[in-house]
Design an enzyme around this catalytic site. Structure first.
Site, PDB file in Angstrom:
ATOM      1  N   ASN B 132       0.839  -1.190   0.000  1.00 34.85           N
ATOM      2  CA  ASN B 132       0.000   0.000   0.000  1.00 34.85           C
ATOM      3  C   ASN B 132       0.883   1.251   0.000  1.00 34.85           C
ATOM      4  OD1 ASN B 132      -1.649   2.143   0.567  1.00 34.85           O
ATOM      5  ND2 ASN B 132      -2.731   1.172   2.266  1.00 34.85           N
ATOM      6  N   CYS B 135      -2.227   5.274   0.685  1.00 36.81           N
ATOM      7  CA  CYS B 135      -3.078   5.966   1.648  1.00 36.81           C
ATOM      8  C   CYS B 135      -2.663   7.436   1.727  1.00 36.81           C
ATOM      9  CB  CYS B 135      -2.948   5.292   3.010  1.00 36.81           C
ATOM     10  SG  CYS B 135      -4.027   6.008   4.248  1.00 36.81           S
ATOM     11  N   ASN B 200      -5.666   4.133  -5.392  1.00 41.16           N
ATOM     12  CA  ASN B 200      -6.071   4.369  -4.016  1.00 41.16           C
ATOM     13  C   ASN B 200      -6.875   5.671  -4.019  1.00 41.16           C
ATOM     14  OD1 ASN B 200      -6.147   4.428  -1.102  1.00 41.16           O
ATOM     15  ND2 ASN B 200      -4.389   3.047  -1.167  1.00 41.16           N
ATOM     16  N   THR B 201      -7.136   6.232  -2.870  1.00 37.96           N
ATOM     17  CA  THR B 201      -8.052   7.379  -2.823  1.00 37.96           C
ATOM     18  C   THR B 201      -7.361   8.698  -3.154  1.00 37.96           C
ATOM     19  OG1 THR B 201      -7.668   7.531  -0.460  1.00 37.96           O
ATOM     20  CG2 THR B 201      -9.586   6.271  -1.172  1.00 37.96           C
ATOM     21  N   CYS B 342     -37.912  13.261 -29.371  1.00 34.56           N
ATOM     22  CA  CYS B 342     -37.688  14.536 -28.683  1.00 34.56           C
ATOM     23  C   CYS B 342     -38.920  14.985 -27.904  1.00 34.56           C
ATOM     24  CB  CYS B 342     -37.311  15.576 -29.730  1.00 34.56           C
ATOM     25  SG  CYS B 342     -37.269  17.249 -29.085  1.00 34.56           S
ATOM     26  N   CYS B 348     -31.102  21.138 -25.189  1.00 33.23           N
ATOM     27  CA  CYS B 348     -29.993  21.084 -26.151  1.00 33.23           C
ATOM     28  C   CYS B 348     -29.800  22.464 -26.781  1.00 33.23           C
ATOM     29  CB  CYS B 348     -30.265  20.037 -27.226  1.00 33.23           C
ATOM     30  SG  CYS B 348     -31.844  20.253 -28.059  1.00 33.23           S
ATOM     31  N   CYS B 382     -19.403  18.671 -30.806  1.00 34.22           N
ATOM     32  CA  CYS B 382     -18.827  18.683 -29.453  1.00 34.22           C
ATOM     33  C   CYS B 382     -19.505  17.685 -28.521  1.00 34.22           C
ATOM     34  CB  CYS B 382     -18.894  20.084 -28.855  1.00 34.22           C
ATOM     35  SG  CYS B 382     -20.553  20.576 -28.344  1.00 34.22           S
ATOM     36  N   CYS B 385     -24.943  18.800 -26.651  1.00 31.52           N
ATOM     37  CA  CYS B 385     -26.406  18.649 -26.680  1.00 31.52           C
ATOM     38  C   CYS B 385     -26.827  17.231 -26.338  1.00 31.52           C
ATOM     39  CB  CYS B 385     -26.960  19.053 -28.040  1.00 31.52           C
ATOM     40  SG  CYS B 385     -26.160  18.192 -29.407  1.00 31.52           S
TER      41      CYS B 385
HETATM   42  C1  LIG Z   1     -12.888   3.857   4.570  1.00 31.48           C
HETATM   43  C2  LIG Z   1     -11.810   3.444   3.631  1.00 31.48           C
HETATM   44  C3  LIG Z   1     -10.657   2.860   4.103  1.00 31.48           C
HETATM   45  C4  LIG Z   1      -9.661   2.469   3.234  1.00 31.48           C
HETATM   46  N1  LIG Z   1      -8.561   1.869   3.742  1.00 31.48           N
HETATM   47  C5  LIG Z   1      -7.609   1.406   2.892  1.00 31.48           C
HETATM   48  C6  LIG Z   1      -6.522   0.670   3.367  1.00 31.48           C
HETATM   49  O1  LIG Z   1      -6.377   0.406   4.549  1.00 31.48           O
HETATM   50  N2  LIG Z   1      -5.578   0.252   2.484  1.00 31.48           N
HETATM   51  C7  LIG Z   1      -5.696   0.494   1.143  1.00 31.48           C
HETATM   52  O2  LIG Z   1      -4.843   0.057   0.384  1.00 31.48           O
HETATM   53  N3  LIG Z   1      -6.744   1.184   0.650  1.00 31.48           N
HETATM   54  C8  LIG Z   1      -7.700   1.637   1.492  1.00 31.48           C
HETATM   55  N4  LIG Z   1      -8.792   2.288   0.984  1.00 31.48           N
HETATM   56  C9  LIG Z   1      -8.881   2.529  -0.456  1.00 31.48           C
HETATM   57  C10 LIG Z   1      -9.659   1.425  -1.171  1.00 31.48           C
HETATM   58  O3  LIG Z   1      -9.018   0.186  -1.074  1.00 31.48           O
HETATM   59  C11 LIG Z   1      -9.853   1.738  -2.673  1.00 31.48           C
HETATM   60  O4  LIG Z   1      -8.584   1.841  -3.270  1.00 31.48           O
HETATM   61  C12 LIG Z   1     -10.600   3.013  -2.924  1.00 31.48           C
HETATM   62  O5  LIG Z   1     -11.653   3.137  -1.997  1.00 31.48           O
HETATM   63  C13 LIG Z   1     -11.170   3.103  -4.336  1.00 31.48           C
HETATM   64  O6  LIG Z   1     -12.125   2.136  -4.606  1.00 31.48           O
HETATM   65  P1  LIG Z   1     -13.725   2.427  -4.565  1.00 31.48           P
HETATM   66  O7  LIG Z   1     -14.006   3.586  -5.432  1.00 31.48           O
HETATM   67  O8  LIG Z   1     -14.353   1.145  -5.010  1.00 31.48           O
HETATM   68  O9  LIG Z   1     -14.059   2.718  -3.139  1.00 31.48           O
HETATM   69  C14 LIG Z   1      -9.816   2.686   1.848  1.00 31.48           C
HETATM   70  C15 LIG Z   1     -10.972   3.265   1.373  1.00 31.48           C
HETATM   71  C16 LIG Z   1     -11.981   3.626   2.242  1.00 31.48           C
HETATM   72  C17 LIG Z   1     -13.240   4.208   1.715  1.00 31.48           C
HETATM   73  S1  SF4 Z   2     -32.568  18.097 -25.256  1.00 24.91           S
HETATM   74 FE1  SF4 Z   2     -33.234  18.716 -27.291  1.00 24.91          FE
HETATM   75  S2  SF4 Z   2     -33.433  16.780 -28.422  1.00 24.91           S
HETATM   76 FE2  SF4 Z   2     -33.350  16.257 -26.247  1.00 24.91          FE
HETATM   77  S3  SF4 Z   2     -35.498  16.147 -25.668  1.00 24.91           S
HETATM   78 FE3  SF4 Z   2     -34.813  18.226 -25.159  1.00 24.91          FE
HETATM   79  S4  SF4 Z   2     -35.320  19.413 -26.978  1.00 24.91           S
HETATM   80 FE4  SF4 Z   2     -35.432  17.278 -27.600  1.00 24.91          FE
END
Ligand SMILES: Cc1cc2nc3c(=O)[nH]c(=O)nc-3n(C[C@H](O)[C@H](O)[C@H](O)COP(=O)(O)O)c2cc1C
Ligand code: SF4
Ligand SMILES: Cc1cc2nc3c(=O)[nH]c(=O)nc-3n(C[C@H](O)[C@H](O)[C@H](O)COP(=O)(O)OP(=O)(O)OC[C@H]3O[C@@H](n4cnc5c(N)ncnc54)[C@H](O)[C@@H]3O)c2cc1C
Ligand code: SF4
Ligand code: SF4
Lengths: 452, 433
Positions: B132, B135, B200-201, B342, B348, B382, B385
């Site tokens: 890890n 963290c 990780n987070t 629509c 849009c 792009c 819409c």
């Molecule tokens: C409450 C919490 C505790 C965590 N503790 C750890 C940990 O101890 N070790 C680790 O590697 N990752 C830890 N993580 C990260 C998770 O393993 C994971 O990488 C991250 O939450 C992304 O996955 P998700 O979007 O599915 O939650 C933790 C995440 C959460 C929410």
């Molecule tokens: S965003 Fe535009 S195309 Fe989509 S439902 Fe509304 S008016 Fe119709």
């Protein structure tokens, strides 16, 4: 009275399914609203125990096949049930969101997923490895089909004997098309047939097939014959032209179009769900006026609230506290009027109010047709022939195994309904069929294996 | 029925769905419940020297009525004694020999420390190790986790130390709190890692309370930055996985993590190069049973695609991920509105009018019915819409034939350089690669 004409096209439109299926966005929005509760009360409230949060989550994730399978796994007639279950009294009534918002539309989501399976011609299950045992099922309604499906998955060789031309029971012939199109029920029949279940139609046990033969050739028998015709009222004029049995009447609209009700005045006697179905059917057949005649009041009627609302929306009138006394006919033997008497309710010890006639209150309703919907009789002769215990045609069963007094015979569905036993619903018939199948599996396979 | 089994750098598991190292894998009880529910593997809550966790730890970002769009935590590694965890790992592995049990480890950056802990966990029978280096809070302040994970040389050295002692495959878990994820991914590879896992987070502050003016969450009136995860981080994680997958110097398997909530997300990560996935937030939000749809949905998806094994998905979209400079500048799509679908919400129109290229016109037909039409010659393609449109299928982006041959920016610069002159353009194009 003028002769009314109703076109076949109008009739077909009138009998097309009333409620539209959910649109995709609707289903996705609604499925994402479900909380995915743990030990969800909706699931407990479903008699077949469908894993509701799971099937809803699968709609949300786009796994529609998995969703349909979750539903049909627990309930072999899940597509029908999505349309005919009284959901506000079952799953939706139990949804936790009743407290803080509006309940999840479980029935509609269930229909969305099963419709997907129907339209995509999905085969959801496969038969189990043959276990060498044979089971005969008498009656191909929801109870029989459900037992057959589960038994086939356990590897039994299953034969369903069905008196009618098609299987499906009341799902195919008894519940009005505008609530339940016949194709839905027939799809469910097909799902069972595809597991290798031999469904023999036009095969009435006791007439075309003998009971002795079944006893001889099968290791177990499931009796799932439902109930029979509407009983007679015991009043004068019941044999006149224009008097119908509600079940036959509804059935006639499932398989063909009938034009004889258009423009007519119809009285339906009874106030259960069958009466409502007969009444709304009459409206859709073009009747000029439809009255439900019931000897008790609105509070005592047995029809579900949503059925009652539906009938009111259709313009059905309700003649409460009115009992039929006599059906009057003309020289040609055709119904012209229904003589009635007004009733009042008297409290009884048991609680349910008893209607008693008010003296000198007779009056006449001018009608062209009278439909009887005052409950159903039992297939007494067959039950007697089988020699199993019953109370006035209500077969007695063990409440967990659905075994009758004869260990070889199990019974499920409407045939065991009554006297406080069971519930006359498609979903409970399905659950009982499952339970009978599990008990047969236990008796013929599991216990044998364990003792071996 | 497709074969869902995966093999990640020698670690076999019955399906690609693992629980990430986090609260769901805190104890043997939990991991065993998870395996019963169907999870294919679990990375144990990170083991290391004893720490103390705060009370009040998590916070979430809810979005328009949907709960937990993103999740924030200030929890550290396990706060249970190492011996207890080791005993439970042993018992879990014994009960579930075919499931993947990975020990997540975090110690000070010293060779002895790494040798010691690797030997201890391998003695109880884990299938692999996850280092890890991710963290982002607390542990980082002590020079561990993200602090060492942000320095490629420390990642490389520690991976090497762990590998020196390890008998089982070593996965290096990367922190996303870094500008170029491939820098540390390459370092892990150089250090001899058998696989990497990410992300990780991400450093985050979930919110501030409008009444008390305190941070969310706060611990006795004070807050500190936490780590962000959950659905909101998925695109960030997916990009990082893809960047590693397409980098020839990171030629080791990847375990994808970050915002994976269902089988669809998992398929995306696998297509982008992950051999399997890890899940934390979705399990914390709904419980272990969500894996049922993950398995079932993946299975049905593979059947639909005619694939017999989940492994066949891995990396199928990686070659489609490239640099901006390689995109065809002459490729053209335009928006097309389907009147039948629509609902005339005009979203849009206003999106294009106010914030894009003013090419969706509002009209009324002879019957007085309003409808919208795209002036295709002005549409730059792009997608805005179609993004704001609430009705699926009401707007599609359709390819229109281009009169010019396909040409990317890099090709264009090269062509210009070829004609002579603009030498600078050529070198800057090379830099972009
Ligand atoms: C409450 C919490 C505790 C965590 N503790 C750890 C940990 O101890 N070790 C680790 O590697 N990752 C830890 N993580 C990260 C998770 O393993 C994971 O990488 C991250 O939450 C992304 O996955 P998700 O979007 O599915 O939650 C933790 C995440 C959460 C929410
Ligand atoms: S965003 Fe535009 S195309 Fe989509 S439902 Fe509304 S008016 Fe119709
Ligand atoms: C008009 C009407 C409306 C209804 N609406 C609803 C509703 O909205 N929702 C709901 O949940 N329930 C509704 N019900 C109740 C529901 O239809 C029944 O509870 C359910 O169909 C019972 O299933 P079953 O399999 O026991 O019997 P059935 O569905 O009656 O099936 C029995 C089958 O056995 C066959 N059979 C009988 N005797 C023999 C024999 N000797 N040999 C071979 N085959 C034989 C019959 O032909 C039939 O196919 C309604 C019932 C009626 C009459
Ligand atoms: S109770 Fe309602 S919200 Fe909860 S799982 Fe059931 S349908 Fe969903
Ligand atoms: S989930 Fe609620 S009850 Fe459980 S530890 Fe956290 S704060 Fe306490």
């Amino acid at each position: 009275m003028g002769i009314a004409f109703i076109s076949e096209q109008t009739l077909r439109r009138n009998f097309a399914e009333v409620k539209a299926g959910m649109k995709r966005k609707e289903a996705v929005d609604e499925s994402n609203r479900c909380l995915y509760c743990y030990d969800a009360p909706c699931m407990t409230a479903c008699p077949t125990g469908i894993n509701i949060p799971s099937f809803i989550k699968k709609i949300a994730s786009g796994n529609l096949k998995g969703s349909a399978r979750t539903i049909m796994d627990a309930n072999p007639v899940g597509a029908t049930c999505s349309r005919v279950c009284p959901t506000e009294e079952l799953c939706e009534g139990a949804c936790v969101l009743n407290h803080s918002s509006t309940p999840i539309r479980i029935g509609d989501l269930q229909r969305y997923a099963t419709d997907w399976a129907i339209h995509n011609e999905q085969m959801l299950f496969s038969a189990g490895q043959s276990n060498g045992k044979r089971v005969a099922i008498i009656g191909g309604g929801p109870a029989g089909l459900s037992a057959a499906r589960e038994l086939a998955r356990f590897g039994f060789a299953v034969t369903v004997f069905e008196a009618k031309e098609q299987a499906g029971g009341l799902d195919t012939y008894g519940i009005v098309s505008f609530r339940l199109p016949q194709e839905v029920s027939l799809w469910e029949v097909e799902q069972v047939r595809q597991l290798g279940v031999d469904i023999r139609t036009n095969a009435k046990v006791g007439a075309d097939v003998s009971i002795e033969q079944l006893r001889r050739e099968y290791d177990a028998i499931v009796l799932a014959i439902g109930m029979s015709k509407v009983p007679s009222l015991g009043i004068e004029g019941e044999t006149l032209d224009g008097v119908f049995d509600a079940i036959d009447f509804v059935e006639s609209t499932k398989t063909a179009v009938r034009t004889d009700i258009a423009g007519k005045r119809v009285a339906v006697i009874g106030a259960g769900n069958t009466a409502i179905d007969a009444a709304t059917c009459s409206v859709r057949l073009g009747a000029m006026n439809v009255k439900i005649v019931y000897r008790r009041s609105a509070a005592e009627m047995t029809a579900y609230a949503f059925e009652y609302d539906f009938a009111k929306q259709d313009g059905v009138e309700f003649q409460w506290l009115t009992a039929p006394a006599r059906i009057i006919g003309n020289a040609k033997g055709h119904v012209t009027a229904l003589e009635c008497i007004m009733m009042e309710l008297e409290k009884t010890e048991e609680g349910r109010a008893r209607p008693v006639p008010i003296p000198r209150s007779t009056f006449k309703l001018e009608v062209d047709a009278v439909i009887l919907a005052i409950g159903q009789t039992r297939h007494l002769p067959l039950i007697e022939q089988l020699g199993i215990a019953h109370k006035r045609g209500i077969v007695t069963v063990d409440e967990s195994s659905y075994q009758t007094s004869d260990p070889q015979i199990f019974a499920a569905g409407d045939v065991v309904f009554g006297e406080g036993q069971g519930e006359a619903m498609v979903v409970s018939a399905a659950q009982q069929g499952k339970k009978a199948a599990y008990a047969i599996y236990k008796q013929l396979i599991k216990l044998q294996e364990e003792s071996a | 029925m497709a074969d869902l089994r995966i093999n990640l750098a020698g670690i076999a598991s019955p399906n690609p769905f693992w629980l990430a190292s986090a609260p769901p894998t805190n104890t043997g009880y939990q991991v065993q419940r998870a395996f019963e529910a169907g999870w294919g593997g679990a990375v144990w809550k990170t083991l290391g020297d004893p720490i103390i966790n705060t009370s009040s730890r998590f916070a979430a970002v809810h979005f328009n009525g949907q709960r937990v769009a993103g999740f924030n935590n200030i929890e550290l590694i396990t706060d249970r004694p190492l011996e207890v965890n080791l005993k439970e790992i042993y018992e879990t592995k014994k009960r579930f020999p075919n499931h993947a049990v990975i020990a997540s480890l975090m110690v000070e950056p010293s060779r002895e420390k790494w040798h010691e802990i690797v030997k201890q966990v391998e003695a109880v029978g884990v299938d692999g190790l996850e280092l890890n280096f991710g963290c982002p809070h607390g542990m980082a302040e002590r020079g561990m986790g993200a602090a060492s994970g942000q320095q490629p040389d420390l990642v490389e050295a520690q991976t090497m130390w762990a590998k020196e002692a390890a008998q089982t495959p070593v996965i290096v878990k990367l922190t996303p709190n870094i500008t170029d994820i491939t820098a540390t991914a390459k370092a892990a590879t150089r250090g001899g890692a058998d696989a990497i896992s990410l992300i990780n987070t991400i450093n985050s502050l979930a919110g501030v309370d409008l009444d008390s003016w305190l941070t969310i969450p706060h611990v006795g009136g004070k807050g500190a930055h936490g780590g962000y995860c959950g659905p909101a981080v998925k695109p960030i994680a997916l990009n990082m996985v893809a960047e590693c997958a397409r980098n020839p110097q990171v030629n080791i398997p990847i375990s994808g993590i970050g915002g994976i909530s269902n089988w669809r997300d998992a398929v995306e990560f696998m297509l982008m190069g992950a051999t399997g996935v890890q899940v934390c937030t979705a399990a914390m939000h709904h419980g272990f049973s969500i894996v049922e749809d993950m398995i079932d949905g993946l299975n049905n998806y593979l059947d639909d695609k005619g694939l017999s094994s989940a492994m066949e998905l891995i990396g199928k979209s990686v070659s489609r991920y490239s640099d901006w400079g390689d995109l065809d500048l002459n490729y053209q799509v335009v928006a097309r509105i389907h009147e039948e679908e629509c609902i005339v919400c005009n979203k849009c129109h206003i999106a294009c009018e106010d914030t894009s290229h003013q090419c969706i016109e509002r009209h009324t037909d002879e019957g007085g019915r309003a409808y919208l039409k795209v002036r295709e010659e002005d549409c730059v393609g792009c997608n805005l819409c179609s993004i704001v449109c609430p009705v699926e299928g009401a707007i599609s982006m359709v390819e229109v034939p281009s009169s010019a041959m396909p040409m990317s920016w890099n090709e264009r610069q090269e062509a210009i350089a070829g004609i002579g002159g603009e030498g600078n353009a050529k070198s800057s194009a090379r830099e972009a690669v």
